[in-house]
Each structure stands twice: as structure tokens, then as C-alpha cells.
Write an enzyme that holds these catalytic residues in place. Sequence first.
Site, PDB file in Angstrom:
ATOM      1  N   MET A 161     179.880 -19.113  44.441  1.00  0.00           N
ATOM      2  CA  MET A 161     179.275 -20.123  45.309  1.00  0.00           C
ATOM      3  C   MET A 161     178.679 -19.490  46.569  1.00  0.00           C
ATOM      4  SD  MET A 161     181.029 -23.450  47.085  1.00  0.00           S
ATOM      5  CE  MET A 161     181.300 -24.364  45.578  1.00  0.00           C
ATOM      6  N   ARG A 175     152.279 -37.690  32.270  1.00  0.00           N
ATOM      7  CA  ARG A 175     153.229 -37.903  33.362  1.00  0.00           C
ATOM      8  C   ARG A 175     152.667 -39.104  34.126  1.00  0.00           C
ATOM      9  NH1 ARG A 175     154.627 -32.880  37.307  1.00  0.00           N
ATOM     10  NH2 ARG A 175     152.625 -33.510  38.180  1.00  0.00           N
ATOM     11  N   TYR A 180     184.392 -13.597  38.765  1.00  0.00           N
ATOM     12  CA  TYR A 180     184.905 -14.655  37.887  1.00  0.00           C
ATOM     13  C   TYR A 180     184.653 -14.328  36.423  1.00  0.00           C
ATOM     14  CZ  TYR A 180     185.730 -17.801  41.825  1.00  0.00           C
ATOM     15  OH  TYR A 180     186.193 -18.378  42.972  1.00  0.00           O
ATOM     16  N   LYS A 238     154.148 -30.086  49.207  1.00  0.00           N
ATOM     17  CA  LYS A 238     155.260 -30.966  48.817  1.00  0.00           C
ATOM     18  C   LYS A 238     156.580 -30.181  48.855  1.00  0.00           C
ATOM     19  CE  LYS A 238     154.379 -30.015  43.930  1.00  0.00           C
ATOM     20  NZ  LYS A 238     153.649 -30.511  42.745  1.00  0.00           N
TER      21      LYS A 238
END
Length: 386
Positions: free
Chosen positions: A319, A139, A271, A44
Amino acid sequence: MPRPISAIISIPALRHNLAVVIETLRENYASVDREPPFVWAVIKANAYGHGIEAGVAAFAQADGLAMLDFSEAIRCRELGWTKPIMLLEGLFDPDDIATACQYNLTVVVHSFNQIEMLKAATITQALEVMVKMNTGMNRLGFSPADFSMAFQQIQDLVNEGVVASAGAMTHFARADDDFLVTKTQLELFNRVVPDAVQRVSVCNSAASLRAEVLPYLPVATDQWVRPGICLYGSSPFSTRSAAHLGLRPAQSLQAEIISIQHVEAGEGIGYGHAYEASTPLRVGIVACGYADGYPRHAPSGTPISVEGVETRLLGRVSMDMLMVDLTPIPHAKEGSIAVLWGQNGPSVDTVAHCAGTLGYELLCAVAPRVPRVILNNDEDEAKHER
Ligand SMILES: *Cc1c(COP(=O)(O)O)cnc(C)c1O
């Protein structure tokens, strides 16, 4: 030039990991005088980020493939996979029934809504079905109280020629840690599922690799296990590493150093100046960021390998870039390769642990913009190592 980043996918490693799982199952089941189980290789989420093509190429020794997207199932058939394919969430829409018939797909049935879809369908070929019970995962699946009625309705569809045959399955919530929970789930499954059911499927990776489940397995003749994560070289257990289990990393994320900075003591890096140098540092800028799938939550100190030497992430992941400490690796230069995880680098599980997540998430979250390089055989691997 494309950005110098790639995800290296090793077909020999995928094949090796499946062989390890098959051998472990063979030994464990022989110890309790049982035939080894059949194996659904779970592919998957684009084979946990490795690519459906890689999964189909590497898992030829599996007895079936399991996934949730019909488009991925169709792709497997187009690539020539003729053995069973199971859709783990089954039908989403009545239109899926025609696809399941056309491509001979086994569908999980976990809700009465899906049974209604089957009852209303015009079928061109009877479908293989696995009826799912919720034994405590909470689930998908029929409650133990509803399971018998659901299974009877599927049996009626067998008699009508809509369903070819029906098996039973369930999914474990804590196969990777608390065995008592798995034992309770299995005992409930065995109490509710009729002994006459021939095909059952209960084990994910963790349960496939744990011998404790053996005495509690259902009596059915056709056992199918469903390993996923271990096939990709990541451990399902927090207490046992993939290497300890004999698994090889199948996905390696690597990128080049595109610039180098010299930082003085007291200066901040990146940052927020989230890392402040306490001594002078030589800092490499790596062409990999969170938009490539590297976790932004990885803190300073997360291991990264450069030129075969393990060093550390510095400051906040941006990023498109991250910073690495090159102080202990004076020969590292622009163009040197940083291995973020995988072969010749930290394990994906180690990086995931640092970032507060799991190898599962990192492997399948590598961004589409990262080019995949497929190593098809041992020669490709040897060439890549050079
Ligand atoms: C994902 C999944 C698996 C495989 O789980 P792993 O922990 O990756 O081995 C097995 N069964 C079902 C129903 C799943 O959704």
C-alpha cells in the site's frame, strides 16, 4: 515531515508538448492546402492528474479547453481563461444550464434528454453547442439515423435564441491502431452532417498526430481537434513512443529510499514472498505504494531508476511501499531518490505496459495524498535537476 514522495509537474514540458502538436498539425494541414485546425486542449480528470492550474498556465496557446466537470470549467474561468471551454459530456442536470450561461461554456449535446433540458430552460445568454454523433464508438452520441432530427431541433433552438450556434462532433474508437475503422467513421460523419455546418470536431490525440486522416476530414471551415494524452508526454500509440514523437514527460513520480535490506539467496521479498532471491541482493524500500497511485499489478522487473541508473521492482507492491533492487547501484543509500516514472526515469507508458494498463490510467490516478511540485519555468527545472 511529509512522506518523501512527490509528483513533479513541469509546465515547460506541457507547453513544449502543445507546441509539438500545433507544429505537427500546421505541417500536416499545409500539405493538403488547409488552414491549421483550432485546438481544444483536453484537461479533463484534473488535467490527466497534472492539476487544472497547471493546464491553464501551460496551454495558453490553445484555442480552447475541454473537460467534463462543471467545477473544473468554473475553476478555469476563475483562473482567468477567457477563450472557449467545452464540456465533453454536456449537461447532467437542468441546473447546469445556468452555470453554462454564467461562465460562457460550450456544451456537447449527445442525447434527446439534453435537448429537452434546453427546450425547457430560461436562458440568460445563448449557448454554443456541439451536437455529437455516434459513428461507431458506441459510447455517447446520436445514432446516424437520429442525428438529423436532433440537429434540426438544435437549429430550432438557434432560431429561438437559446442556442448561439451549433457544430457537430464525433469520437474515434481506433484512431491509435486500425485506420480503416477511423476512415469508416469519418465517411459516415461526412455523409450525415450537413455541409453547411461550420464548426466540427473529430480528432483526439491519435487522430491529430496521424496524417492519414487528412483526406477524409469534413469540409467545414472551423476544424477543432481535441488532443489530450499527448500533451502530457504519453504516447497515444502502442507502437510509437512519446520520445519518438518528440514529447517530454510532464509528470514525474519520485520517492525516497527509506530503508535498505540485505537478502540472502533463497529468501523471499515482501507479501507472499512473490519474489525469491536467487543470489544475495541489496534491496531498497521506496516510500511509494499503490495508495499513492503506483500500479499494484506491476510485476517484479518493472523498471525504476535510482541515482540515474535503471534497475527493477522486486516483489509485490504494498500500500505505502515498494522494493527496488539496489544491487547494481552500490552508491545508492537511504535518502536516494527513486524515479518511478517521468524525467530521468522510465516512461509512464513503459511502466503502464508492464502493469497491463495505459499511461492514461497511471497519470490521472496519482493519489491526492502525493504532494505536487510545480516547475513553472526553465529555471525551476534547472534547479530541480541539481
Ligand atoms: C478524452 C477525450 C479526448 C482526448 O483523448 P486523448 O486520447 O487523451 O487525446 C478527446 N475527445 C473526447 C470526447 C474525450 O473524451
